[in-house]
Motif scaffolding. Structure first.
Motif, PDB file in Angstrom:
ATOM      1  N   LYS A  92       0.829  -1.207   0.000  1.00  0.00           N
ATOM      2  CA  LYS A  92       0.000   0.000   0.000  1.00  0.00           C
ATOM      3  C   LYS A  92       0.863   1.257   0.000  1.00  0.00           C
ATOM      4  CE  LYS A  92      -4.081  -1.975   2.130  1.00  0.00           C
ATOM      5  NZ  LYS A  92      -5.040  -1.908   3.233  1.00  0.00           N
ATOM      6  N   ILE A  95       2.168   1.781  -3.516  1.00  0.00           N
ATOM      7  CA  ILE A  95       1.136   2.319  -4.405  1.00  0.00           C
ATOM      8  C   ILE A  95       0.934   3.803  -4.153  1.00  0.00           C
ATOM      9  CG2 ILE A  95      -1.331   2.242  -4.942  1.00  0.00           C
ATOM     10  CD1 ILE A  95      -1.169  -0.796  -4.508  1.00  0.00           C
ATOM     11  N   LYS A  96       0.914   4.224  -2.895  1.00  0.00           N
ATOM     12  CA  LYS A  96       0.752   5.642  -2.570  1.00  0.00           C
ATOM     13  C   LYS A  96       1.924   6.461  -3.107  1.00  0.00           C
ATOM     14  CE  LYS A  96      -2.121   5.182   1.528  1.00  0.00           C
ATOM     15  NZ  LYS A  96      -2.230   5.386   2.977  1.00  0.00           N
ATOM     16  N   GLU A  97       3.128   5.936  -2.969  1.00  0.00           N
ATOM     17  CA  GLU A  97       4.303   6.647  -3.472  1.00  0.00           C
ATOM     18  C   GLU A  97       4.253   6.790  -4.998  1.00  0.00           C
ATOM     19  OE1 GLU A  97       7.967   4.885  -2.165  1.00  0.00           O
ATOM     20  OE2 GLU A  97       7.322   4.897  -0.072  1.00  0.00           O
ATOM     21  N   GLU A  98       3.828   5.738  -5.677  1.00  0.00           N
ATOM     22  CA  GLU A  98       3.744   5.786  -7.132  1.00  0.00           C
ATOM     23  C   GLU A  98       2.690   6.788  -7.595  1.00  0.00           C
ATOM     24  OE1 GLU A  98       5.374   4.394  -9.843  1.00  0.00           O
ATOM     25  OE2 GLU A  98       6.850   4.000  -8.286  1.00  0.00           O
ATOM     26  N   LYS A  99       1.554   6.838  -6.881  1.00  0.00           N
ATOM     27  CA  LYS A  99       0.517   7.797  -7.238  1.00  0.00           C
ATOM     28  C   LYS A  99       1.019   9.225  -7.077  1.00  0.00           C
ATOM     29  CE  LYS A  99      -3.683   5.141  -6.406  1.00  0.00           C
ATOM     30  NZ  LYS A  99      -4.900   5.043  -5.598  1.00  0.00           N
ATOM     31  N   LYS A 100       1.734   9.494  -6.003  1.00  0.00           N
ATOM     32  CA  LYS A 100       2.291  10.833  -5.789  1.00  0.00           C
ATOM     33  C   LYS A 100       3.295  11.174  -6.889  1.00  0.00           C
ATOM     34  CE  LYS A 100       1.858  10.891  -0.768  1.00  0.00           C
ATOM     35  NZ  LYS A 100       2.586  10.881   0.508  1.00  0.00           N
ATOM     36  N   LEU A 102       3.456   9.932  -9.930  1.00  0.00           N
ATOM     37  CA  LEU A 102       2.772  10.120 -11.207  1.00  0.00           C
ATOM     38  C   LEU A 102       2.055  11.466 -11.284  1.00  0.00           C
ATOM     39  CD1 LEU A 102       1.329   6.570 -11.908  1.00  0.00           C
ATOM     40  CD2 LEU A 102       3.179   7.716 -13.113  1.00  0.00           C
ATOM     41  N   LYS A 103       1.451  11.895 -10.170  1.00  0.00           N
ATOM     42  CA  LYS A 103       0.799  13.202 -10.154  1.00  0.00           C
ATOM     43  C   LYS A 103       1.810  14.309 -10.367  1.00  0.00           C
ATOM     44  CE  LYS A 103      -3.268  12.294  -7.338  1.00  0.00           C
ATOM     45  NZ  LYS A 103      -3.954  12.604  -6.079  1.00  0.00           N
TER      46      LYS A 103
END
Length: 170
Positions: A92, A95-100, A102-103
């Protein structure tokens, strides 16, 4: 370069010859051809400048992998360090790090690409296209067949001219 100029001159002579059919036909042909031609040239020039700026800034770095690794894994899908990272971190959190990431990259890429998108080399031909179309329509001079035909001709000639002018150095 002679082929490019001769293609442009031949097409423009064809547009001028359309005046023999009717003046409305000629107006539609000329506005559509010039609009599409300059839109393509402006777009290709803007994106060429964008790529050159990004290359100068080092956005496209050299790949430090050896030749065998490039053949075995051409898209770098299998990273040796990735397994160790996934084992030590919670999925988890990854996933949070990747979302940040990518944003942040999405905003950064949008900011960088906006220079080519909001270029006067692209905006002015689009304004000419819109006002030319509206002007033809408001004066009851719009004929869709020649307009669309010469819009297509402008795209084709603009593509070949832009490719010769801006992509010949690549």
């Amino acid at each position: 370069m002679k082929k490019t100029i001769s293609l442009l001159l031949f097409t423009e002579l064809f547009v001028l010859a359309s005046n023999l059919i009717s003046y409305k036909f000629f107006l539609n042909a000329q506005i559509a051809f010039l609009s599409a031609f300059f839109i393509l040239l402006g777009s290709m020039y803007s994106y060429k400048r964008l790529v050159e700026k990004r290359v100068e800034a080092g956005a496209y770095g050299d790949d430090d992998r050896d030749e065998i690794d490039k053949i075995d894994d051409p898209y770098d899908l299998y990273d040796e360090n990735e397994d160790a990272v996934l084992e030590t971190k919670d999925i988890k959190a990854v996933i949070k790090e990747e979302k940040k990431r990518l944003k942040a990259n999405g905003f950064k890429n949008t900011k960088i690409a906006s220079g080519a998108t909001i270029s006067l080399f692209r905006i002015i031909p689009y304004v000419f296209l819109v006002f030319g179309f509206i002007g033809l329509q408001n004066n009851q001079n719009l004929l869709l067949f020649p307009y669309l035909l010469f819009l297509l001709a402008g795209v084709a000639v603009g593509f070949f001219t832009g490719r010769k002018l801006f992509l010949s150095s690549l």
